[in-house]
Design a protein around this motif. Structure first.
Motif, PDB file in Angstrom:
ATOM      1  N   LYS A 139     -17.198 -41.175 -42.505  1.00  0.00           N
ATOM      2  CA  LYS A 139     -18.052 -40.255 -43.244  1.00  0.00           C
ATOM      3  C   LYS A 139     -17.885 -38.854 -42.684  1.00  0.00           C
ATOM      4  N   ASN A 140     -18.326 -37.881 -43.452  1.00  0.00           N
ATOM      5  CA  ASN A 140     -18.197 -36.490 -43.048  1.00  0.00           C
ATOM      6  C   ASN A 140     -19.063 -36.193 -41.827  1.00  0.00           C
ATOM      7  N   ARG A 141     -18.429 -35.674 -40.765  1.00  0.00           N
ATOM      8  CA  ARG A 141     -19.138 -35.317 -39.537  1.00  0.00           C
ATOM      9  C   ARG A 141     -19.397 -33.821 -39.466  1.00  0.00           C
ATOM     10  N   GLY A 142     -18.602 -33.041 -40.166  1.00  0.00           N
ATOM     11  CA  GLY A 142     -18.620 -31.592 -40.003  1.00  0.00           C
ATOM     12  C   GLY A 142     -17.381 -31.162 -39.253  1.00  0.00           C
ATOM     13  N   LYS A 143     -17.052 -29.881 -39.352  1.00  0.00           N
ATOM     14  CA  LYS A 143     -15.816 -29.380 -38.744  1.00  0.00           C
ATOM     15  C   LYS A 143     -15.758 -29.665 -37.246  1.00  0.00           C
ATOM     16  N   GLY A 144     -16.859 -29.414 -36.544  1.00  0.00           N
ATOM     17  CA  GLY A 144     -16.867 -29.656 -35.105  1.00  0.00           C
ATOM     18  C   GLY A 144     -16.669 -31.120 -34.765  1.00  0.00           C
ATOM     19  N   GLY A 145     -17.293 -32.003 -35.538  1.00  0.00           N
ATOM     20  CA  GLY A 145     -17.124 -33.432 -35.315  1.00  0.00           C
ATOM     21  C   GLY A 145     -15.707 -33.890 -35.576  1.00  0.00           C
ATOM     22  N   ALA A 146     -15.078 -33.318 -36.619  1.00  0.00           N
ATOM     23  CA  ALA A 146     -13.700 -33.677 -36.943  1.00  0.00           C
ATOM     24  C   ALA A 146     -12.738 -33.210 -35.847  1.00  0.00           C
ATOM     25  N   VAL A 147     -12.924 -31.975 -35.379  1.00  0.00           N
ATOM     26  CA  VAL A 147     -12.076 -31.463 -34.298  1.00  0.00           C
ATOM     27  C   VAL A 147     -12.247 -32.327 -33.048  1.00  0.00           C
ATOM     28  N   LYS A 148     -13.494 -32.690 -32.734  1.00  0.00           N
ATOM     29  CA  LYS A 148     -13.764 -33.513 -31.555  1.00  0.00           C
ATOM     30  C   LYS A 148     -13.014 -34.841 -31.630  1.00  0.00           C
ATOM     31  N   MET A 149     -13.075 -35.518 -32.791  1.00  0.00           N
ATOM     32  CA  MET A 149     -12.390 -36.801 -32.934  1.00  0.00           C
ATOM     33  C   MET A 149     -10.875 -36.636 -32.799  1.00  0.00           C
ATOM     34  N   GLY A 150     -10.351 -35.532 -33.325  1.00  0.00           N
ATOM     35  CA  GLY A 150      -8.919 -35.268 -33.181  1.00  0.00           C
ATOM     36  C   GLY A 150      -8.527 -35.002 -31.735  1.00  0.00           C
ATOM     37  N   VAL A 151      -9.345 -34.220 -31.043  1.00  0.00           N
ATOM     38  CA  VAL A 151      -9.087 -33.918 -29.629  1.00  0.00           C
ATOM     39  C   VAL A 151      -9.104 -35.203 -28.805  1.00  0.00           C
ATOM     40  N   PHE A 152     -10.090 -36.059 -29.038  1.00  0.00           N
ATOM     41  CA  PHE A 152     -10.197 -37.311 -28.282  1.00  0.00           C
ATOM     42  C   PHE A 152      -9.048 -38.274 -28.577  1.00  0.00           C
ATOM     43  N   SER A 153      -8.318 -38.025 -29.677  1.00  0.00           N
ATOM     44  CA  SER A 153      -7.201 -38.901 -30.058  1.00  0.00           C
ATOM     45  C   SER A 153      -5.841 -38.290 -29.740  1.00  0.00           C
ATOM     46  N   SER A 154      -5.827 -37.205 -29.000  1.00  0.00           N
ATOM     47  CA  SER A 154      -4.597 -36.438 -28.798  1.00  0.00           C
ATOM     48  C   SER A 154      -3.826 -36.873 -27.557  1.00  0.00           C
ATOM     49  N   ARG A 155      -2.537 -36.500 -27.544  1.00  0.00           N
ATOM     50  CA  ARG A 155      -1.654 -36.856 -26.420  1.00  0.00           C
ATOM     51  C   ARG A 155      -1.077 -35.623 -25.735  1.00  0.00           C
ATOM     52  N   GLY A 156      -1.447 -34.432 -26.175  1.00  0.00           N
ATOM     53  CA  GLY A 156      -0.813 -33.218 -25.678  1.00  0.00           C
ATOM     54  C   GLY A 156      -1.379 -32.689 -24.371  1.00  0.00           C
ATOM     55  N   GLY A 157      -0.517 -32.054 -23.589  1.00  0.00           N
ATOM     56  CA  GLY A 157      -0.968 -31.365 -22.387  1.00  0.00           C
ATOM     57  C   GLY A 157      -1.758 -30.116 -22.744  1.00  0.00           C
ATOM     58  N   LYS A 158      -1.442 -29.546 -23.906  1.00  0.00           N
ATOM     59  CA  LYS A 158      -2.221 -28.439 -24.480  1.00  0.00           C
ATOM     60  C   LYS A 158      -2.616 -28.848 -25.894  1.00  0.00           C
ATOM     61  N   ILE A 159      -3.794 -28.422 -26.307  1.00  0.00           N
ATOM     62  CA  ILE A 159      -4.336 -28.832 -27.606  1.00  0.00           C
ATOM     63  C   ILE A 159      -4.726 -27.598 -28.401  1.00  0.00           C
ATOM     64  N   LEU A 160      -4.168 -27.488 -29.597  1.00  0.00           N
ATOM     65  CA  LEU A 160      -4.430 -26.349 -30.477  1.00  0.00           C
ATOM     66  C   LEU A 160      -5.304 -26.789 -31.643  1.00  0.00           C
ATOM     67  N   MET A 161      -6.397 -26.078 -31.861  1.00  0.00           N
ATOM     68  CA  MET A 161      -7.188 -26.233 -33.083  1.00  0.00           C
ATOM     69  C   MET A 161      -6.623 -25.286 -34.122  1.00  0.00           C
ATOM     70  N   ALA A 162      -6.356 -25.786 -35.335  1.00  0.00           N
ATOM     71  CA  ALA A 162      -5.817 -24.940 -36.402  1.00  0.00           C
ATOM     72  C   ALA A 162      -6.437 -25.342 -37.727  1.00  0.00           C
ATOM     73  N   ASP A 163      -6.949 -24.382 -38.478  1.00  0.00           N
ATOM     74  CA  ASP A 163      -7.606 -24.672 -39.747  1.00  0.00           C
ATOM     75  C   ASP A 163      -6.606 -25.107 -40.812  1.00  0.00           C
ATOM     76  N   ALA A 164      -7.075 -25.963 -41.729  1.00  0.00           N
ATOM     77  CA  ALA A 164      -6.222 -26.519 -42.776  1.00  0.00           C
ATOM     78  C   ALA A 164      -5.823 -25.491 -43.826  1.00  0.00           C
ATOM     79  N   ASP A 165      -6.536 -24.355 -43.889  1.00  0.00           N
ATOM     80  CA  ASP A 165      -6.207 -23.353 -44.910  1.00  0.00           C
ATOM     81  C   ASP A 165      -5.019 -22.485 -44.521  1.00  0.00           C
ATOM     82  N   GLY A 166      -4.579 -22.572 -43.263  1.00  0.00           N
ATOM     83  CA  GLY A 166      -3.431 -21.774 -42.842  1.00  0.00           C
ATOM     84  C   GLY A 166      -3.706 -20.285 -42.802  1.00  0.00           C
ATOM     85  N   ALA A 167      -4.970 -19.895 -42.613  1.00  0.00           N
ATOM     86  CA  ALA A 167      -5.321 -18.474 -42.617  1.00  0.00           C
ATOM     87  C   ALA A 167      -4.663 -17.717 -41.467  1.00  0.00           C
ATOM     88  N   THR A 168      -4.482 -18.379 -40.334  1.00  0.00           N
ATOM     89  CA  THR A 168      -3.812 -17.768 -39.189  1.00  0.00           C
ATOM     90  C   THR A 168      -2.329 -18.108 -39.230  1.00  0.00           C
TER      91      THR A 168
END
Length: 323
Positions: A139-168
């Motif tokens: 279910k929808n957690r919100g942007k912060g909840g989604a980022v948190k779940m992604g971070v907890f599932s990551s394998r990188g020595g560095k972790i980048l948050m990047a929005d899906a709209d590609g604004a940056t």
């Protein structure tokens, strides 16, 4: 006349004090004591390119990739493809130049009602599930909840948050990487580099209504006054963290919606994690999920509650491992 004025001022001061006391009590009583680190059973695996389930890794495991890119996505079927094309084109070219460079992109489908997961799975099949992974939340957690779940599932020595709209512009990762390097030596292997749009503020003001400009300045003042004083743009969705900094900050994070960035940086400041703010290229992209007035009011409430809950001890900086 003067006694009446004095009585009125005193009454208003007493009323304000009573209101603040009431808000503080409500903030304390309604606070969830521990951060939400729970995963549903369906969130403990991802589906690979062959359609098979694989267990997700943990942020507490040693890193096996140089970089993890976490992309929170809610109803992003129309905008995700452009961002993924740009990011993967950059990452693949970088890997060809430097074969030692390894990466993964984790698209977190935050309970979308459209075809976001289907769009993301096309990239998983094209590049392989070692490079592109899709984590679908029940279910929808919100942007912060989604980022948190992604971070907890990551394998990188560095972790980048990047929005899906590609604004940056994705290649600006090199700028935040430089910002991170400039903070070395990292205390306890922790550091954060934040992409920033502060240098574009004057241009954006000319394109906004007076009311939205007033809301923006009001929000910036509240961030500065209540939580984070040294970062001008807390809300840019382009942030690079060392693995240890991500583990420590996200394990303590309570806010799961729009104001999560502010709590994240507030936690980082309390933990004395060095933070760099780096100017990045940014473009307004149509389709924002932010509802101007309502979202600003929600964030204003969250900012006040962040400050009051840490101040009263309802929230404490005690990190714990994810489930």
């Amino acid at each position: 006349m003067e006694p009446l004025l004095g009585d009125a001022v005193a009454a208003l001061a007493a009323l304000a004090a009573a209101a603040l006391s009431l808000i503080t009590i409500v903030a304390h009583i309604t606070a969830t004591k521990m951060p939400n680190l729970h995963r549903h059973e369906e969130e403990k695996f991802f589906v690979n390119a062959d359609g098979k389930k694989e267990s997700i890794p943990s942020i507490h495991d040693p890193p096996t990739k140089e970089l993890s890119v976490v992309v929170p996505s809610y109803n992003e079927e129309d905008r995700l493809a452009l961002m993924m094309d740009e990011a993967l084109d950059y990452l693949e070219k970088r890997q060809k130049r430097d074969p030692a460079f390894t990466y993964e992109v984790i698209v977190v489908d935050d309970g979308s009602k459209d075809q976001t997961a289907k769009v993301a799975m096309k990239y998983c099949k094209k590049y392989g599930s070692d490079k592109v992974r899709v984590l679908t939340l029940v279910k929808n957690r919100g942007k912060g909840g989604a980022v948190k779940m992604g971070v907890f599932s990551s394998r990188g020595g560095k972790i980048l948050m990047a929005d899906a709209d590609g604004a940056t512009k994705f290649s600006d990762i090199e700028k935040v990487e430089e910002g991170l390097r400039n903070l070395q030596p990292w205390p306890r292997q922790m550091a954060i580099a934040c992409g920033s749009r502060a240098h574009l503020e004057q241009d954006s003001i000319t394109q906004r209504s007076y009311f939205r400009t007033l809301l923006m300045y009001g929000f910036h003042f509240l961030v500065w006054f209540l939580c984070v004083k040294e970062i001008r743009d807390t809300q840019c969705g382009f942030k690079l963290l060392t693995r240890e900094a991500a583990s420590q900050t996200f394990s303590a994070l309570h806010i799961e919606r729009w104001a999560f960035d502010v709590e994240l940086l507030y936690i980082a400041q309390c933990l004395k994690i060095p933070i760099a703010e780096v100017a990045v290229n940014w473009t307004e992209i149509d389709g924002s999920k932010l509802v101007p007035v309502w979202s600003w009011l929600q964030m204003g409430r969250d900012l006040l509650f962040i400050r009051l809950r840490y101040l009263t001890g309802a929230w404490r900086l005690e990190t714990s491992k994810s489930n």
